[in-house]
Structures are given as structure tokens and as C-alpha cells.
Design a protein around this motif. Structure first.
Motif, short mmCIF file in Angstrom:
data_model
loop_
_atom_site.label_atom_id
_atom_site.label_comp_id
_atom_site.label_asym_id
_atom_site.label_seq_id
_atom_site.Cartn_x
_atom_site.Cartn_y
_atom_site.Cartn_z
N SER A 119 0.83 -1.21 0.00
CA SER A 119 0.00 0.00 0.00
C SER A 119 0.86 1.26 0.00
N ARG A 120 1.99 1.20 0.72
CA ARG A 120 2.88 2.36 0.74
C ARG A 120 3.52 2.58 -0.63
N ILE B 96 2.35 1.75 -3.56
CA ILE B 96 1.36 2.28 -4.49
C ILE B 96 1.21 3.79 -4.32
N LYS B 97 1.10 4.24 -3.07
CA LYS B 97 0.96 5.68 -2.80
C LYS B 97 2.17 6.45 -3.31
N MET B 98 3.37 5.88 -3.16
CA MET B 98 4.59 6.57 -3.59
C MET B 98 4.67 6.62 -5.11
N TRP B 99 4.31 5.53 -5.79
CA TRP B 99 4.30 5.53 -7.25
C TRP B 99 3.29 6.55 -7.79
N VAL B 100 2.12 6.59 -7.16
CA VAL B 100 1.08 7.53 -7.60
C VAL B 100 1.54 8.96 -7.37
N ALA B 101 2.13 9.23 -6.21
CA ALA B 101 2.59 10.58 -5.89
C ALA B 101 3.67 11.05 -6.87
N GLU C 237 -4.85 2.06 -8.14
CA GLU C 237 -4.36 0.94 -7.34
C GLU C 237 -4.28 -0.33 -8.17
#
Length: 344
Positions: A265-266, A268-273, A286
Motif C-alpha cells: 500500500s505504501r 502504491i501511494k509513492m508511485w502515484v505521488a 491501485e
């Protein structure tokens, strides 16, 4: 584990033998040779589960700390606490005292790392064992005990591993056999190189033209760096022939510490950011990110770390040679620059 039957038998004999003294069993070999895979398979073997009262797996790495090593061991026993290194060592010693234990110290690089925690492992006189995986002959000499040297695979096992990584349960198509044999020979029996190339070819078109392009590529050379331990060229091919949309996500993985369990989950958030993930009509951000992770797993570049009881992946990790590939390639392409201590 292809070609590792002899190693498994030897190591199991050492672990379950009648010697009552605590023994240290080093597994030595170059990076990518399969030391951790061997240790993990033995660690989870039913004979080992029956033989030892308790077991713990500790990942050491080049950048280690006594606190982290001791905490990892205690967490395997359901023991934890915010205490000092000395208190951690005493707590671990007390827990292990009187028990027949197996400890795996994976990826140890220095004598100093062992000396910082050695007093935490009591001599119970009951056949306890400590497995140490390492690339350093210096450590093996220091322990002065019999070691298990993991070498390269012979051609037959190299071929079988390549076919398993590339074609799963299927056989190599006859029209590709000649080219495949040339590619396998250039891997020189190194399991990691075979797996990564198998993952690359398994995801690409199975045509003579594409495979001949790979076979003739100048990067397809088992060339090592000065320390003789990092086959960058042959691993670089996995990046060179990677889809453009996956490259940024792959290189980004090098920013995580060595042997770090990367929370899904972390990540994914970093890739999206960072803007690496774009939504599609049928998939959320996601879902797209998860498909990228699966792609990297299928290419044998990303390893599954932990899963839950429903087989949902919770974390991933990188082989340290693949992480080095990420860092080196990112520096060359100015994707990011990692500042390192000149002594490491």
C-alpha cells in the motif's frame, strides 16, 4: 531449487546430526548463487520443524545494526519491547536458554556483525544450530567450521531452470532451442541471471527474430565488477528490454534500503505521488499499480515478501543485485542519485 538436492541433503545432515554442541554452519557463494533460497528451503523443511524447538530468521545485510538483528530474532518468538541493545541481547539469551534453536543469519558481510550479537546465543549442549549465509570467505575462515560452498549450476540444471522460468510447465519450442542453448550458456550457471533472462524472454514475443536479437546483444555477457561479484551486464538486459511504462517504477525500487520489506500500500501511494501511475478506463490507480508489481514479479525482478492467509501479497523485496542494478541505472540516466559512504 533445481540442482540443489545435494546441498539440501548435506545441510540437513549437519542440522539433524548427533553433535550436541552449538554449531555454526556457513553457506558461502557469490551473489545470485541461491544461498538464501537454500537456507529458506531448509528452514521450512519438515525435519527441521520437528527437530528444533524454536527458529528465527534474521536478515543482516551490509548496513546492519545490532538492535535490528536482535529485534528480528525476538519478533520471530513473539517477543518485543523498546529496550536497549544490551537488554535485547539478555532477553534473547534468556528466551533461547535451554531450548534447541535454529537461527538463520542471512547475508552477513563482516565478522564485526557477528561479534556484536554472538553472546545472545547460548551454548545449551542440545544440538542448537546457526546458519550463516555470506559471500565473504573471511567469515568462513573466522568460524573455522565446515562450510557449504554453493557453486554454479551445471548445464542440465541451468537448462531446466531456464525452461521453468521462461515457459512454466511447457517445453522450449523446437525452433528456439538452438538460440536458447546459446543464451543459457552465456549465463554460466548463475541462477539469478538465468531467472531474470527467463523472465525477460517469457514476457516477450517467442519469435526467432526477437530471441536472436537478445542472443546477439552485447550486454549478454557474464562480466563482473572489480569485486568479482556483480554480473551487471547480463542483468541490465532486463531493464534494456523493459516496457517504457514500467521503467520508472522499477528504478524507483532502488531507493528502498537493502533487504527492506516494501509495503504494498505504501509503494502504491509513492508511485502515484511520483506520477508513475495513470488510471485507465477499466482500472483504478491501485489496480494499475498492482498490475505493474505483478509484471515485475513475472520478470523475476521483484520477490514476494509476505502474504496473508488469503495469499494476498502484503510486501515485496528486491534481491540486492537487482537493487544495485536499479541504483546504477538510475545514476546513469539521471533518474536519481544515491549518495553513498565512500567506505561502503
Amino acid at each position: 531449487m533445481l540442482g540443489f538436492d545435494g546441498y539440501m541433503e548435506q545441510l540437513l545432515d549437519e542440522l539433524t546430526g548427533h553433535d550436541s554442541h552449538r554449531r555454526i554452519l556457513p553457506i558461502v557463494g557469490m551473489g545470485g548463487a541461491g544461498k538464501t533460497t537454500l537456507a529458506r528451503n531448509v528452514y521450512e523443511n519438515s525435519l527441521v520443524l520437528y527437530r528444533f524447538d524454536v527458529r528465527a530468521w534474521v536478515t543482516v545485510s551490509q548496513e546492519y545494526s545490532a538492535t535490528h538483528m536482535l529485534s528480528q530474532a525476538l519478533s520471530c518468538f513473539g517477543q518485543s519491547g523498546n529496550i536497549t541493545d544490551d537488554e535485547l541481547g539478555i532477553k534473547l539469551h534468556k528466551y533461547l536458554f535451554g531450548r534447541r534453536y535454529l537461527i538463520v543469519l542471512d547475508d552477513m558481510w563482516s565478522v564485526k556483525a557477528w561479534e556484536e550479537i554472538r553472546n545472545s546465543f547460548p551454548e545449551n549442549g542440545n544440538g542448537s544450530r546457526i546458519i550463516v549465509t555470506t559471500r565473504q570467505q573471511e567469515l568462513v575462515d573466522y568460524f573455522g567450521s565446515s562450510s557449504l560452498a554453493v557453486g554454479f549450476l551445471d548445464y542440465e540444471n541451468s537448462w531446466n531452470l531456464f525452461c521453468e522460468a521462461t515457459f512454466a510447465e511447457q517445453k522450449c519450442p523446437p525452433q528456439l532451442e538452438g538460440i536458447a542453448e546459446k543464451i543459457v550458456k552465456k549465463c554460466k550457471g548463475l541462477p539469478l541471471a538465468i531467472l531474470v533472462l527467463g523472465g525477460l524472454l517469457g514476457k516477450g514475443p517467442r519469435t526467432q527474430e526477437h530471441w536472436e536479437e537478445i542472443a546477439k546483444d552485447k550486454s549478454l555477457v557474464m562480466e563482473y565488477s572489480d569485486d568479482g561479484d556483480k554480473p551487471y551486464n547480463i542483468l541490465y538486459m532486463s531493464y534494456k528490454y523493459m516496457p517504457v511504462w514500467l521503467r520508472s517504477c522499477f528504478l524507483y525500487m532502488g531507493l528502498f534500503p537493502e533487504d527492506h520489506l516494501i509495503d504494498v500500500s505504501r509503494l502504491i501511494k509513492m508511485w502515484v505521488a511520483e506520477g508513475f501511475i495513470k488510471p485507465t478506463e477499466n482500472q483504478t490507480l491501485e489496480q494499475v499499480a498492482e498490475s505493474y508489481m505483478k509484471e515485475l514479479v513475472d520478470r523475476n525482478l521483484l520477490l514476494v515478501g509476505k502474504s496473508n492467509e488469503h495469499d494476498k501479497v502484503l510486501s515485496y523485496c528486491l534481491h540486492d543485485l537487482v537493487r544495485e542494478l536499479c541504483i546504477k541505472t538510475a545514476n546513469i540516466e539521471n533518474f536519481y542519485c544515491v549518495q553513498r559512504d565512500p567506505l561502503t
